[in-house]
Design a protein around this motif. Structure first.
Motif, short mmCIF file in Angstrom:
data_model
loop_
_atom_site.label_atom_id
_atom_site.label_comp_id
_atom_site.label_asym_id
_atom_site.label_seq_id
_atom_site.Cartn_x
_atom_site.Cartn_y
_atom_site.Cartn_z
N GLY A 105 2.04 -0.19 -21.29
CA GLY A 105 1.58 -1.01 -20.18
C GLY A 105 1.39 -0.17 -18.94
O GLY A 105 1.68 1.03 -18.92
N ILE A 106 0.91 -0.82 -17.90
CA ILE A 106 0.73 -0.20 -16.60
C ILE A 106 1.52 -1.00 -15.57
O ILE A 106 1.39 -2.23 -15.49
N ALA A 107 2.35 -0.32 -14.79
CA ALA A 107 3.06 -0.95 -13.68
C ALA A 107 2.41 -0.49 -12.38
O ALA A 107 2.10 0.69 -12.22
N VAL A 108 2.21 -1.44 -11.47
CA VAL A 108 1.60 -1.15 -10.17
C VAL A 108 2.63 -1.44 -9.08
O VAL A 108 3.31 -2.48 -9.10
N PHE A 109 2.76 -0.52 -8.12
CA PHE A 109 3.74 -0.62 -7.06
C PHE A 109 3.04 -0.47 -5.71
O PHE A 109 2.02 0.23 -5.59
N ASP A 110 3.62 -1.10 -4.66
CA ASP A 110 3.11 -0.82 -3.32
C ASP A 110 3.80 0.42 -2.77
O ASP A 110 4.64 1.03 -3.44
N ASN A 111 3.45 0.82 -1.55
CA ASN A 111 3.97 2.08 -1.03
C ASN A 111 5.40 2.00 -0.53
O ASN A 111 5.93 2.98 0.00
N PHE A 118 2.77 -5.88 -13.64
CA PHE A 118 2.90 -5.16 -14.90
C PHE A 118 1.96 -5.83 -15.89
O PHE A 118 2.03 -7.05 -16.08
N PHE A 119 1.08 -5.06 -16.49
CA PHE A 119 0.23 -5.64 -17.53
C PHE A 119 0.39 -4.85 -18.82
O PHE A 119 0.40 -3.62 -18.84
N ASP A 120 0.58 -5.61 -19.87
CA ASP A 120 0.89 -5.08 -21.19
C ASP A 120 -0.38 -4.62 -21.87
O ASP A 120 -1.38 -5.33 -21.87
N ASN A 161 -5.03 -5.84 -11.07
CA ASN A 161 -4.46 -7.09 -11.58
C ASN A 161 -4.37 -7.11 -13.09
O ASN A 161 -3.92 -8.09 -13.68
N GLY A 162 -4.82 -6.03 -13.74
CA GLY A 162 -4.68 -5.94 -15.18
C GLY A 162 -5.90 -6.31 -15.98
O GLY A 162 -5.87 -6.30 -17.22
#
Length: 301
Positions: A105-111, A118-120, A161-162
């Motif tokens: 998956g991909i995890a996205v974080f702010d600064n 998180f999108f699988d 947003n995935g």
């Protein structure tokens, strides 16, 4: 007027060796706490200190630390590699266990390090991420075990947003064995710079008994996923900088520039001291060995 290669090499060597317009930044923390090469992208430095990745701003100050949030359905989530956007938004390629299966998956974080998304990606295991100018996320990935025998797309493009926006480079367009990419933490094997996507294959492949590693392969595409070319890299040194203008560099016996038309590397200067981490625009960025200092080396291209 096109200068002969000799004069270009001389000018570049002077720019590197004389230190014209070079700058240095000292970072407020160790850069290789686990002996893993840090990742440099869009001016940010990402340092792998498992289970977290520490992120540093362009002035060397700590920005945040990131780690994937635990989920009972996804056991042992682990960051394979990470990248940064110009505004400090972060993306991390994640591998996890789900029962007896491996998933990605991909995890996205702010600064600030807060996980936003998180999108699988299921059996597709992303191992590299890079942001494009439109703030979408490009990934390189692979499949493990029986799933690897099915055809799939190695390169994919996602919104933050995935939403999958595109999938490119079918597995069947590469050698049958081994897998062209595998897990690699630190450094980079994928970069989106300007109008080009560059990806390196056969550096991180997992070899099964009896398999041999093919020569490293560099593949470029435009932002619509159209393949622009494939080039064998030759030798044992991987490319380590892909500039905004599309120039590809490596070190090892000097600083070399890849000549696409001749399909060969051309030595253009003595390599500056330190490890080449990547490019910042058209500047090359080096880490001084054994220190927490990075040096930017600019020159005309």
């Amino acid at each position: 007027m096109r200068l002969p290669a000799f004069f270009f090499a001389l000018a570049l060597s002077c720019g590197v060796c004389c230190g014209a317009q070079q700058r240095e930044v000292t970072y407020q923390g160790p850069l290789t706490p686990n002996n893993i090469t840090p990742t440099f992208e869009k001016g940010y430095l990402l340092v792998y200190d498992y289970p977290r990745v520490h992120v540093y701003a362009a002035d060397g100050s700590p920005l945040c630390s990131i780690a994937p949030e635990a989920d009972p359905a996804r056991i042992f989530p682990r960051i394979q590699n990470a990248g940064a956007d110009v505004d400090g938004t972060l993306a991390a390629a994640i591998e996890y266990r789900k029962g007896d299966d491996r998933g990605g998956g991909i995890a996205v974080f702010d600064n600030s390090g807060k996980q936003l998304q998180f999108f699988d990606t299921g059996k597709y295991l992303p191992t590299q991420v890079s942001f494009a100018d439109d703030h979408t996320i490009w990934t390189l990935g692979w499949r493990h075990g029986k799933a690897s025998h099915e055809d799939y797309f190695i390169l994919r493009n996602y919104s933050q947003n995935g939403e999958e926006l595109g999938a490119f480079l079918p597995r069947s367009s590469f050698e049958h064995d081994p897998e062209p990419v595998g897990p690699m933490t630190g450094a980079w094997q994928l970069r989106v710079t300007g109008e080009r996507i560059g990806a390196l294959f056969y550096e991180s492949s997992i070899l099964q008994p009896g398999q041999q590693l093919p020569p490293m392969l560099w593949v470029e595409l435009d932002l619509k996923g159209k393949e622009l070319g494939r080039w064998e890299m030759g030798g044992t040194y991987a490319p380590r900088a892909f500039t905004r203008s599309g120039a590809l560099y490596r070190t090892g016996g000097g600083l070399s520039l890849f000549d696409r038309s001749a399909k060969t590397w051309r030595r253009v200067a003595d390599a500056p001291s330190g490890e080449l981490l990547g490019a910042d625009g058209n500047d090359l960025v080096f880490r001084e060995a054994g220190t927490n200092t990075l040096r930017w080396v600019p020159f005309g291209q």
